[in-house]
Write a protein that holds these residues in place. Structure first.
Motif, short mmCIF file in Angstrom:
data_model
loop_
_atom_site.label_atom_id
_atom_site.label_comp_id
_atom_site.label_asym_id
_atom_site.label_seq_id
_atom_site.Cartn_x
_atom_site.Cartn_y
_atom_site.Cartn_z
N GLU A 187 0.83 -1.21 0.00
CA GLU A 187 0.00 0.00 0.00
C GLU A 187 0.87 1.26 0.00
O GLU A 187 1.81 1.39 0.79
CB GLU A 187 -0.90 0.01 1.23
CG GLU A 187 -2.00 1.03 1.11
CD GLU A 187 -3.21 0.66 1.95
OE1 GLU A 187 -3.99 1.57 2.20
OE2 GLU A 187 -3.35 -0.50 2.34
N GLU B 10 2.54 2.47 3.24
CA GLU B 10 1.72 2.80 4.41
C GLU B 10 1.52 1.57 5.31
O GLU B 10 1.15 0.50 4.83
CB GLU B 10 0.36 3.33 3.96
CG GLU B 10 -0.51 3.73 5.13
CD GLU B 10 -1.78 4.44 4.70
OE1 GLU B 10 -1.68 5.45 4.00
OE2 GLU B 10 -2.86 3.95 5.08
N VAL B 11 1.78 1.75 6.60
CA VAL B 11 1.52 0.70 7.58
C VAL B 11 0.63 1.30 8.67
O VAL B 11 1.07 2.20 9.39
CB VAL B 11 2.84 0.18 8.21
CG1 VAL B 11 2.56 -0.75 9.38
CG2 VAL B 11 3.67 -0.56 7.17
N PHE B 12 -0.57 0.84 8.76
CA PHE B 12 -1.53 1.36 9.75
C PHE B 12 -1.53 2.89 9.79
O PHE B 12 -1.32 3.49 10.83
CB PHE B 12 -1.23 0.78 11.14
CG PHE B 12 -1.44 -0.69 11.22
CD1 PHE B 12 -2.71 -1.23 11.30
CD2 PHE B 12 -0.36 -1.56 11.19
CE1 PHE B 12 -2.90 -2.60 11.36
CE2 PHE B 12 -0.54 -2.93 11.25
CZ PHE B 12 -1.82 -3.45 11.32
N PHE B 13 -1.69 3.51 8.64
CA PHE B 13 -1.78 4.96 8.47
C PHE B 13 -0.45 5.68 8.72
O PHE B 13 -0.40 6.89 8.82
CB PHE B 13 -2.86 5.58 9.37
CG PHE B 13 -4.21 4.97 9.14
CD1 PHE B 13 -4.99 5.36 8.08
CD2 PHE B 13 -4.68 3.99 10.00
CE1 PHE B 13 -6.23 4.78 7.85
CE2 PHE B 13 -5.92 3.39 9.79
CZ PHE B 13 -6.70 3.79 8.71
N ASN B 14 0.62 4.91 8.87
CA ASN B 14 1.92 5.53 9.12
C ASN B 14 2.83 5.36 7.91
O ASN B 14 2.77 4.34 7.21
CB ASN B 14 2.59 4.88 10.34
CG ASN B 14 1.99 5.38 11.62
OD1 ASN B 14 2.51 6.29 12.26
ND2 ASN B 14 0.86 4.80 12.00
N PHE C 35 5.98 4.38 5.88
CA PHE C 35 7.01 3.34 5.92
C PHE C 35 7.89 3.57 4.70
O PHE C 35 7.43 3.40 3.57
CB PHE C 35 6.32 1.96 5.88
CG PHE C 35 7.27 0.80 5.86
CD1 PHE C 35 7.54 0.08 7.01
CD2 PHE C 35 7.88 0.39 4.68
CE1 PHE C 35 8.41 -1.01 7.00
CE2 PHE C 35 8.74 -0.71 4.65
CZ PHE C 35 9.00 -1.41 5.82
#
Lengths: 307, 342
Positions: free
Chosen positions: A89, A190-194, A196
Motif C-alpha cells: 500500500e 503505508e503501515v496502519f496509516f503511518n 514506511f
C-alpha cells in the motif's frame, strides 16, 4: 542450501513460500523481501542509517529484520543477505507533508552530522557543459527545430550554471549531507496509516541531488502550496532556510535535464518528439521549483527587513 | 497478514514492529494485554523521553548480561530494539505474567527485599571518590529537609493561632515536637554519613530500581518475585533505594520493627550495608517525610477523604515512625551508639 531453508533457520520463521524466487516470499509474519549485498561496507552503512533515521524520526523504514541471534544480516553464497518487510500500500504525499517533512528533515540533519563519516561516498561532479555543447553539435539525426531549441537551451543552461556557482561562492559552509536516494514518491508505503519508507540498496549520495528529484516529483504531483508546506515541515527538523537551503537551490539550478536529454537523443534519436516533450516539462518544473525555493528562502529575510 | 484495516489511532504500527497480530486487546491502566496465537504479551505505554528510553534499554541489557534472572524481560522488536518511541510516548513489550494469588501478604515484602538485595549485590561498584559529589548530595538533601521543616513549622504555628483546631491539626500538634526531634536526628545521621564518607574517601553505587514496591514485582507461582518497571532506574547509593522501598512497603500494613528486621535480613543476605550507608539509610527512614506528606494531602483535601480518615492516616504514620525509630536504633544500628554525636 536453498535460500528459504536458510531464512527459516536464521530467523525462526515458518510456512515460507516464494512469491518471486530469491526476491520476495510469504511467511506467517507477512510478505518479506530478501536483499543480497555484495559490498559489506555499504550494507553496514545502510543498517546504521535506517536504524538511526527510524529511531530519530519515529518513522518506519524497511530496516533489517534481526536474525534469531540479533544480527541484521547473514552470510550466504552470494554475499550477505538481509530480510525486510514488503509493503504494497502506497502512502499518500498530498496532505501528509508533516510526516514527509519529518522523514526528510531528520535524514538531512543526520546526513549532515555524519557527512565526513564515510569518505567513499563522494558528490557527483557538476556536468561539464562544454561536453554537452559538443554533443548537441554532433546530433545530426534529430529534427533541426529540436536542435535549435537545445542550442538555445544551452545558453540558458550556462546562465543557470553560472548563477549556481555565484550562489555557492556566497555561502560559508561546503559541508554536504549524505543521503539515500529519495527519488521515488512510490517508495513511501503505508503501515496502519503511518509512513514506511523503503530505502532500497543503492549507494548513498553526497549532496542535494536526491532532495532535488524528490521535490521535482512532489511539485509535479501536488503543486505549489503542498510543496511549500513540505519545505516548512522539513524546516521544523532541519534549518533549510540557511546556507544548506542555498546549496539545495544551487543543486536545483544545475541544468542536469539538458545533459540527460542530449544523452537520450544520442541513443534514441527516433523518439525525439517524446524526449523533447519530457524535456520541456522537466525544464519548466525546475524553473518553477527554483523560483518557489528562492522565494521561500528569502521570505523570512524580507520579513526581518520589513520590520 | 499485515492489513491496514485498523482505526487510525490504533497501536497497529507498534505491534507491526513485533510482527504481532492480536486476537484480543485488553486495557489495564497503561498496560495493554495483547492476546495472539503466538502467546500473550503486555504492551506498556510510558512517558519516557528518547534519552530516558535509551538509558532504560541500557539498564535492561546490562541486567541481562549480569545474568539477573529475576526480572520481567523486555521482548525486542523485529529490528532488535527494546523500546519504541512514537510521538511523546515510549512503548515496550513484555511477556504477560500470571500472578500467584495465594502468596501470603507477609511473604511478599520478604521476597521483594530479597530481590532488591540481589539487584544491588550484583551491580554494586565502588565509585571514584569525589568530594564534590558527596558535598552536593549532602547539601541538597539538607536544604530540602530544612525547607520541608519550615513548611511544617508554619503549619503548626497557623494551627496554634486558631481558636478551634481541627482534629487533624490537634493530632499533628500533639506530636509536633517529636516529629521535629526525628527531623533533627535524621539530619545528624546524614552528617555522620557525610563525615564518614569523607574520612573513608569512598562510596558505593548500585543500580537502583527507584520505585520498587508490591506494584512493581510479579509473584510467580514458582516462589520467585520478578521485578519490572525499571523506568526510573538510576545509579545511586543502595541506602536510598532501600529506604524508598521500605517507605513504600510501610503503607500496606501497620508495620512492625520485627518485619523491618526480617526485610533487612533478606536484603543483607546479598549485600551488607557498610557503616556509613547504614547511617544514610537511617537518616532517610527517620526523617518524618511520610507524615509531612500526609499534611500535604490534608492541605489539598477536596472532601473525598473525611477528617476522621485523615486523622487515622496521620496516627498510623506516627505509629509507624515511632516503630521506625526503634528499628533504627535496636536493629539497624544495634552495635553502634544509639544516637550520632552532636
Amino acid at each position: 542450501m536453498d535460500m528459504l531453508r536458510r531464512v527459516k533457520l536464521e530467523y525462526g520463521l515458518s510456512d515460507l513460500k516464494w512469491i518471486k524466487t530469491n526476491q520476495t516470499f510469504q511467511s506467517e509474519s507477512g510478505k518479506k523481501r530478501i536483499r543480497i549485498w555484495k559490498d559489506k561496507q555499504l550494507l553496514q552503512w545502510h543498517v546504521k542509517w535506517r536504524d538511526e533515521i527510524s529511531k530519530q524520526s519515529g518513522i518506519l523504514l524497511d530496516r533489517m529484520i534481526r536474525t534469531k541471534d540479533g544480527e541484521p544480516f547473514f552470510i550466504c553464497e552470494k554475499g550477505w543477505a538481509t530480510i525486510h518487510d514488503e509493503i504494497e500500500e502506497v502512502f499518500p504525499s498530498s496532505g501528509k507533508e508533516k510526516e514527509w517533512g519529518r522523514l526528510l528533515g531528520t535524514s538531512l540533519s543526520y546526513g549532515l552530522d555524519h557527512s565526513d563519516e564515510c569518505q567513499r561516498f563522494k558528490k557527483k561532479q557538476d556536468i561539464p557543459l562544454q561536453a554537452v555543447k559538443k554533443t548537441i553539435d554532433q546530433l545530426t539525426i534529430i529534427d533541426p527545430m529540436a536542435k535549435i531549441v537545445l542550442e538555445k537551451s544551452y545558453f540558458e543552461a550556462n546562465r543557470r550554471s553560472r548563477k549556481a556557482i555565484q550562489l555557492r561562492e556566497r555561502i560559508q559552509t561546503k559541508k554536504l549531507p549524505i543521503l539515500t536516494p529519495f527519488n521515488k514518491l512510490a517508495d513511501a508505503k503505508e503501515v496502519f496509516f503511518n509512513l514506511f519508507w523503503v530505502c532500497g540498496d543503492q549507494q548513498p549520495i553526497k549532496g542535494y541531488e536526491p532532495i532535488r528529484y524528490l521535490l521535482e516529483h512532489w511539485y509535479v504531483k501536488n503543486g505549489e502550496t503542498s510543496t511549500t508546506k513540505l519545505l516548512n515541515a522539513i524546516e521544523d527538523y532541519f534549518p533549510l532556510k540557511g546556507d544548506q537551503g542555498i546549496i539545495l537551490l544551487t543543486e536545483c539550478l544545475i541544468p542536469s535535464e539538458l545533459e540527460r536529454t542530449v544523452s537520450q537523443l544520442q541513443t534514441r534519436g527516433n523518439e525525439t518528439t517524446d524526449i523533447m516533450e519530457e524535456y520541456f516539462k522537466k525544464w519548466e518544473t525546475t524553473r518553477k521549483l527554483v523560483a518557489l525555493l528562492g522565494n521561500w528562502i528569502e521570505e523570512d529575510r524580507e520579513k526581518v527587513v520589513a520590520r | 497478514m499485515i492489513t491496514n484495516n485498523a482505526p487510525q489511532n490504533s497501536i497497529g504500527h507498534i505491534l507491526f514492529q513485533y510482527d504481532l497480530y492480536p486476537e484480543k486487546i485488553e486495557q489495564f491502566g497503561k498496560v495493554k494485554k495483547i492476546v495472539t496465537s503466538r502467546g500473550t504479551y503486555a504492551l506498556k505505554e510510558s512517558s519516557m523521553t528518547r534519552d530516558q528510553a535509551h538509558w532504560f534499554s541500557h539498564v535492561m541489557k546490562r541486567l541481562d548480561k549480569l545474568n539477573f534472572k529475576q526480572l520481567v524481560p523486555l521482548i525486542p522488536t523485529k529490528y532488535g530494539d527494546l523500546t519504541i518511541t512514537h510521538g511523546n510516548k515510549t512503548y515496550y513489550l513484555q511477556p504477560w505474567f500470571l500472578e500467584d494469588a495465594q502468596i501470603p501478604d507477609e511473604k511478599k515484602e520478604k521476597i521483594l527485599f530479597k530481590q532488591l538485595g540481589k539487584l544491588h549485590g550484583l551491580t554494586v561498584k565502588h565509585q571514584e571518590f569525589s568530594q564534590e559529589t558527596i558535598e552536593t548530595s549532602y547539601q541538597d538533601l539538607l536544604n530540602r529537609w530544612e525547607k520541608r521543616r519550615i513548611e511544617m513549622e508554619y503549619f503548626a504555628e497557623e494551627a496554634e493561632r486558631k481558636t478551634y483546631m481541627s482534629p487533624f491539626e490537634l493530632t499533628f500538634l500533639t506530636h509536633y515536637s517529636r516529629l521535629d526531634m526525628m527531623a533533627n536526628t535524621a539530619t545528624k545521621y546524614l552528617k555522620a554519613w557525610h563525615d564518614e564518607c569523607l574520612e573513608k574517601k569512598s562510596f558505593r553505587a548500585v543500580l537502583c530500581h527507584g520505585k520498587l514496591d508490591r506494584n512493581h514485582i510479579y509473584y510467580h507461582p514458582n516462589g520467585y518475585g520478578y521485578l519490572f518497571n525499571f523506568e526510573k532506574a538510576v545509579l545511586d547509593t543502595p541506602a536510598r533505594d532501600l529506604a524508598i522501598s521500605f517507605r513504600k512497603s510501610f503503607q500496606y500494613t501497620l508495620w512492625s520493627e520485627d518485619q523491618g528486621a526480617e526485610w533487612l535480613e533478606a536484603y543483607q543476605k546479598f549485600i551488607l550495608l557498610e557503616d556509613e550507608e547504614k547511617k544514610l539509610f537511617a537518616s532517610y527512614l527517620i526523617y518524618p517525610e511520610p507524615i509531612f506528606h500526609c499534611l500535604d494531602l490534608y492541605k489539598k483535601r477536596d472532601g473525598t477523604i473525611t477528617e476522621l480518615q485523615f486523622v487515622q492516616l496521620l496516627e498510623k504514620r506516627i505509629i509507624t515512625m515511632t516503630r521506625v525509630n526503634y528499628f533504627i536504633h535496636k536493629t539497624l544500628l544495634k552495635n553502634e551508639s544509639s544516637q550520632p554525636s552532636e
